[in-house]
Design a protein around this motif. Sequence first.
Motif, PDB file in Angstrom:
ATOM      1  N   ILE A  88       0.854  -1.191   0.000  1.00 22.98           N
ATOM      2  CA  ILE A  88       0.000   0.000   0.000  1.00 22.98           C
ATOM      3  C   ILE A  88       0.883   1.232   0.000  1.00 22.98           C
ATOM      4  O   ILE A  88       1.688   1.432   0.902  1.00 22.98           O
ATOM      5  CB  ILE A  88      -0.935  -0.015   1.225  1.00 22.98           C
ATOM      6  N   ILE A  89       0.716   2.057  -1.019  1.00 25.43           N
ATOM      7  CA  ILE A  89       1.585   3.226  -1.171  1.00 25.43           C
ATOM      8  C   ILE A  89       0.840   4.511  -0.842  1.00 25.43           C
ATOM      9  O   ILE A  89       1.395   5.429  -0.254  1.00 25.43           O
ATOM     10  CB  ILE A  89       2.162   3.249  -2.602  1.00 25.43           C
ATOM     11  N   MET A  90      -0.429   4.583  -1.194  1.00 27.02           N
ATOM     12  CA  MET A  90      -1.185   5.816  -0.983  1.00 27.02           C
ATOM     13  C   MET A  90      -2.181   5.656   0.173  1.00 27.02           C
ATOM     14  O   MET A  90      -2.570   4.529   0.509  1.00 27.02           O
ATOM     15  CB  MET A  90      -1.922   6.213  -2.265  1.00 27.02           C
ATOM     16  N   PRO A  91      -2.618   6.793   0.767  1.00 32.27           N
ATOM     17  CA  PRO A  91      -3.434   6.692   1.990  1.00 32.27           C
ATOM     18  C   PRO A  91      -4.794   6.009   1.838  1.00 32.27           C
ATOM     19  O   PRO A  91      -5.177   5.218   2.681  1.00 32.27           O
ATOM     20  CB  PRO A  91      -3.616   8.157   2.415  1.00 32.27           C
ATOM     21  N   THR A  92      -5.527   6.315   0.764  1.00 30.26           N
ATOM     22  CA  THR A  92      -6.867   5.708   0.669  1.00 30.26           C
ATOM     23  C   THR A  92      -6.904   4.656  -0.436  1.00 30.26           C
ATOM     24  O   THR A  92      -6.029   4.613  -1.307  1.00 30.26           O
ATOM     25  CB  THR A  92      -7.960   6.757   0.383  1.00 30.26           C
ATOM     26  N   GLU A  95      -7.078   6.098  -4.008  1.00 30.71           N
ATOM     27  CA  GLU A  95      -5.814   6.757  -4.367  1.00 30.71           C
ATOM     28  C   GLU A  95      -4.728   5.723  -4.656  1.00 30.71           C
ATOM     29  O   GLU A  95      -3.908   5.903  -5.552  1.00 30.71           O
ATOM     30  CB  GLU A  95      -5.346   7.663  -3.227  1.00 30.71           C
ATOM     31  N   ASP A  96      -4.733   4.625  -3.884  1.00 34.51           N
ATOM     32  CA  ASP A  96      -3.712   3.603  -4.091  1.00 34.51           C
ATOM     33  C   ASP A  96      -3.883   2.937  -5.456  1.00 34.51           C
ATOM     34  O   ASP A  96      -2.900   2.671  -6.148  1.00 34.51           O
ATOM     35  CB  ASP A  96      -3.768   2.555  -2.975  1.00 34.51           C
ATOM     36  N   VAL A  97      -5.127   2.681  -5.838  1.00 40.91           N
ATOM     37  CA  VAL A  97      -5.370   2.067  -7.150  1.00 40.91           C
ATOM     38  C   VAL A  97      -4.997   3.059  -8.252  1.00 40.91           C
ATOM     39  O   VAL A  97      -4.332   2.700  -9.232  1.00 40.91           O
ATOM     40  CB  VAL A  97      -6.852   1.620  -7.268  1.00 40.91           C
ATOM     41  N   PHE A  99      -2.837   5.292  -8.209  1.00 41.07           N
ATOM     42  CA  PHE A  99      -1.381   5.478  -8.262  1.00 41.07           C
ATOM     43  C   PHE A  99      -0.763   4.673  -9.412  1.00 41.07           C
ATOM     44  O   PHE A  99       0.211   5.104 -10.035  1.00 41.07           O
ATOM     45  CB  PHE A  99      -0.770   5.055  -6.926  1.00 41.07           C
ATOM     46  N   ALA A 147      -4.801  -2.904  -7.815  1.00 36.49           N
ATOM     47  CA  ALA A 147      -3.790  -1.918  -8.204  1.00 36.49           C
ATOM     48  C   ALA A 147      -2.902  -2.467  -9.325  1.00 36.49           C
ATOM     49  O   ALA A 147      -2.389  -1.713 -10.143  1.00 36.49           O
ATOM     50  CB  ALA A 147      -2.932  -1.535  -6.999  1.00 36.49           C
TER      51      ALA A 147
ATOM     52  N   THR B 145       0.727   7.569   4.597  1.00 38.66           N
ATOM     53  CA  THR B 145       0.353   6.154   4.562  1.00 38.66           C
ATOM     54  C   THR B 145       1.142   5.346   5.585  1.00 38.66           C
ATOM     55  O   THR B 145       0.626   4.395   6.172  1.00 38.66           O
ATOM     56  CB  THR B 145       0.637   5.580   3.148  1.00 38.66           C
ATOM     57  N   LEU B 188       8.675  -1.530   0.733  1.00 39.25           N
ATOM     58  CA  LEU B 188       7.936  -0.462   0.053  1.00 39.25           C
ATOM     59  C   LEU B 188       8.687  -0.024  -1.210  1.00 39.25           C
ATOM     60  O   LEU B 188       8.075   0.268  -2.240  1.00 39.25           O
ATOM     61  CB  LEU B 188       7.769   0.722   1.010  1.00 39.25           C
ATOM     62  N   ARG B 195       5.659  -1.191  -9.310  1.00 40.60           N
ATOM     63  CA  ARG B 195       4.584  -0.395  -9.903  1.00 40.60           C
ATOM     64  C   ARG B 195       5.124   0.718 -10.792  1.00 40.60           C
ATOM     65  O   ARG B 195       4.441   1.681 -11.095  1.00 40.60           O
ATOM     66  CB  ARG B 195       3.663   0.139  -8.810  1.00 40.60           C
TER      67      ARG B 195
END
Lengths: 228, 198
Positions: A88-92, A95-97, A99, A147, B145, B188, B195
């Motif tokens: 998981i890179i983004m907060p929500t 937003e993560d998808v 990204f 994602a 995050t 990470l 990605r």
Amino acid sequence: MREIELTAVTVEFPGRVALRDLSVRLDQQRIAVIGANGSGKSTFARTLNGLVTPTSGEVRVHGVDAVRHARQLRRRVGFVFSNPDTQIIMPTVAEDVAFSLRGRGLSRAEIRERVADALARVGLTEYAEAPAHTLSGGQKQLLALCAVLIGEPSLVVADEPTAYLDAANSRRIARFLLDEMPQQLVLATHDLRLAARCEVALRFEDGRLVDHGDPGPVIARYERDQDQ
Amino acid sequence: MISLYRPGNSPLHRLPAGPKLLVVMAAALGISLTPPSPALLAGAAVAVTGAYLLAGLGAAEPARQAWRLRWLVLVVAVSQVFFLPALTVVANVVRVVVVILLANLITLTTPTGLLVDAIERALTPLRPLGVNPSRVALMLSMTITTIPVIAGFAAQIREAQRARGVPVAPLAFAVPLLIMTMKHADDLADALTARGID
């Protein structure tokens, strides 16, 4: 073209050889990779996405050279890690998808639409605005898959994707990967029931490919060797 | 949980993130630079409470947020009480609390993504100086995050220590936390590479 071809691939890390002179050509839709911890199956999986660069040898995935064109390859090869928390890179959730669509020249409206479609596909629509870390383990792994799939890869590499999940979530992820997902799949796993559902199995031991072929006999020989 | 956003449809929720940030920055600057007076301080406290009411968060929310700051208030007050006049100490405490409550109001009424986008846009003029706004925005998002993840590690370590009956020892807590955090940073980095971010 969905051919994965490794020619004389060796991967060395400080103090150990993770893959030894591996040559294999694969074009099956569902490919299982089995072996004990440290056998080389994760290293094999990581070479397919360019996360690990071979010390020597050549890796071609769907016609793309994994060493020379690693960036281009990562657009075609999605990677799912075992621990959903580390992906998981983004907060929500939304937003993560989203990204994964960075730098693709899409408008905000297009991104919103594609994210909504992708979340609906894995059943996470109602969590779109939720903080990603509040999801359950299974939901996080579905988010990771979402994602990956939104980038429309032609190959998905999953490295022990059910390792951190309970039985129900493991079944859910396995059903998605093996039955619903149209992409070619390379599945590194300790779960031999999942490996048995693939079309071909590769067995690694001490960095070497020691057996491969129809999953049934490969798994039977692996279990027999483990019992001895 | 770091993501404090509370969905709503109030005027403050509808206000774009950029102007909201500018208004809060101007208000923070205003209250910090204006000479202290009881009327001004009371006015600032009433204005902040009014802003929370306007956001539909209720009158109790600023009180709840202020209560969370009690230790900070104590440190600020104690460190000044022997050297400065009482009014100045009260003014400084009120300033700190009001500015933090205003900042919280932004996070409560703005989705993180929009906030990060606004910061990215604000940094765009600095591009000729070598600042990469996308990278800064990504770093901010990842920080937001990662905070709950590290808080989770800390909870795991405390639980493991309690389970083994180990008394609280700062070093026995800090070392595993550092190792877990570094391992997470490694993982990470792999996830980012996978990605397409090198």
